[in-house]
Scaffold this active site. Sequence first.
Site, PDB file in Angstrom:
ATOM      1  N   LYS A 175     -36.521  22.568 -27.700  1.00 46.17           N
ATOM      2  CA  LYS A 175     -34.842  22.769 -28.278  1.00 46.17           C
ATOM      3  C   LYS A 175     -34.125  20.939 -27.682  1.00 46.17           C
ATOM      4  CE  LYS A 175     -34.023  27.304 -26.196  1.00 46.17           C
ATOM      5  NZ  LYS A 175     -33.626  28.089 -25.182  1.00 46.17           N
ATOM      6  N   LYS A 226     -44.762  19.204 -25.643  1.00 48.51           N
ATOM      7  CA  LYS A 226     -44.209  20.532 -25.413  1.00 48.51           C
ATOM      8  C   LYS A 226     -43.170  20.634 -27.334  1.00 48.51           C
ATOM      9  CE  LYS A 226     -41.061  23.291 -23.275  1.00 48.51           C
ATOM     10  NZ  LYS A 226     -40.941  24.249 -23.334  1.00 48.51           N
ATOM     11  N   LYS A 261     -37.341  17.609 -16.129  1.00 52.52           N
ATOM     12  CA  LYS A 261     -36.246  17.625 -16.296  1.00 52.52           C
ATOM     13  C   LYS A 261     -35.231  16.720 -15.382  1.00 52.52           C
ATOM     14  CE  LYS A 261     -35.837  21.807 -18.877  1.00 52.52           C
ATOM     15  NZ  LYS A 261     -35.331  23.284 -19.598  1.00 52.52           N
TER      16      LYS A 261
END
Length: 344
Positions: free
Chosen positions: A209, A206, A114
């Site tokens: 969102k 994956k 991230k």
Amino acid sequence: MSFKELVFSGVQPTGNLHLGNYLGAIVKFVDLQKTHDCIYCVVDLHAITVWQDPAELTKATREVTAAFIASGIDPKKHIVFNQSQVSGHAELAWIFNCVARLGWLNRMTQFKEKAGKDRENASLGLYAYPSLMAADILVYRATHVPVGEDQKQHLELARDIAQKFNNDFAATISSHGFGEAFFPQPEPLIQGPATRVMSLRDGSKKMSKSDPSDYSRINLTDDADSIAQKVRKAKTDPEPLPSEEEGLKARPEADNLVGIFAALADKSRADVLKDFGGAQFSSFKNALVDLSVTKLGPIGSEMKRLVQDHAYIDSVLTDGADRARVIADKTMNAVKDIVGFVRK
Ligand code: AQP
């Protein structure tokens, strides 16, 4: 030492709740209600580890709550609330920041993913995220945590923190009458055919969102036409479906769609392949569209209805927070005594 079984899990209010969140987490939340006391949290403190527009955060918090209820979570029998309403999460997280070691946090792959290349510019909260997650679980001394595969490493860290706290404070834990261990070792529950739902555009990524392509995921609020379009455009390979699971190896996109079908139909991959082995993707995708629309359509419609009713959703969260706080305060009082803080 044995602990009373209690389930805890959370979902971030960061928009675009998708099929991965649903199959990897929410479906299991619903199932566990039959056998356990459950606490389900909308983790807004986690959400702000990356920038959130305040109005969007409020909206997404109500949306996740609506998704819980629309999927079948009963907020009267169990506890549904948003994290920031119970201050014990943040308080215990600080104590855990002083228990966890920098070396442990440095190994967390989600932070690396991230934060990306611009790590210097990531928030301190994003780095400490797993310590807050440990606090979320342990402030209720929860024993079971249903999550998707991506949270496995964070759960292992929560177990390490619990263990170190129990060791570091063994003397006061015992002298205050808590026996040998104050915190349980929370068990991750990562089961079923869809613990890691992948992007519809790339079977190696994956479903997420934050993926810029809306075609990479099925959102819980997508209507039947969008679901159909996304499934039909999902990346596949030119071969027909295999008859055995072995044949899905090295075919990540096929494996992902079969896993999604299996999870939605509550079957194993092997059973899905018994029905579709040898079929072309076009016919399999038609069946997957029908199944997805049947299963997700009513949830999406109910979510849309519920989110309009702010008063109801907010009352669910406040009522849940009141009940969660009673448990969390009890833990925090004990933790403060164990650590040696003076209190009223
Ligand atoms: N693709 C997935 N497959 C299976 N389970 C998944 N989960 C998330 N993505 C998948 C599980 O959903 C629960 C809630 O996730 P979260 O909201 O806390 O955050 P997340 O994992 O950060 O969700 P995203 O979509 O992956 O967000 P971004 O794009 O921000 O990284 C968790 O139990 C999680 O395992």
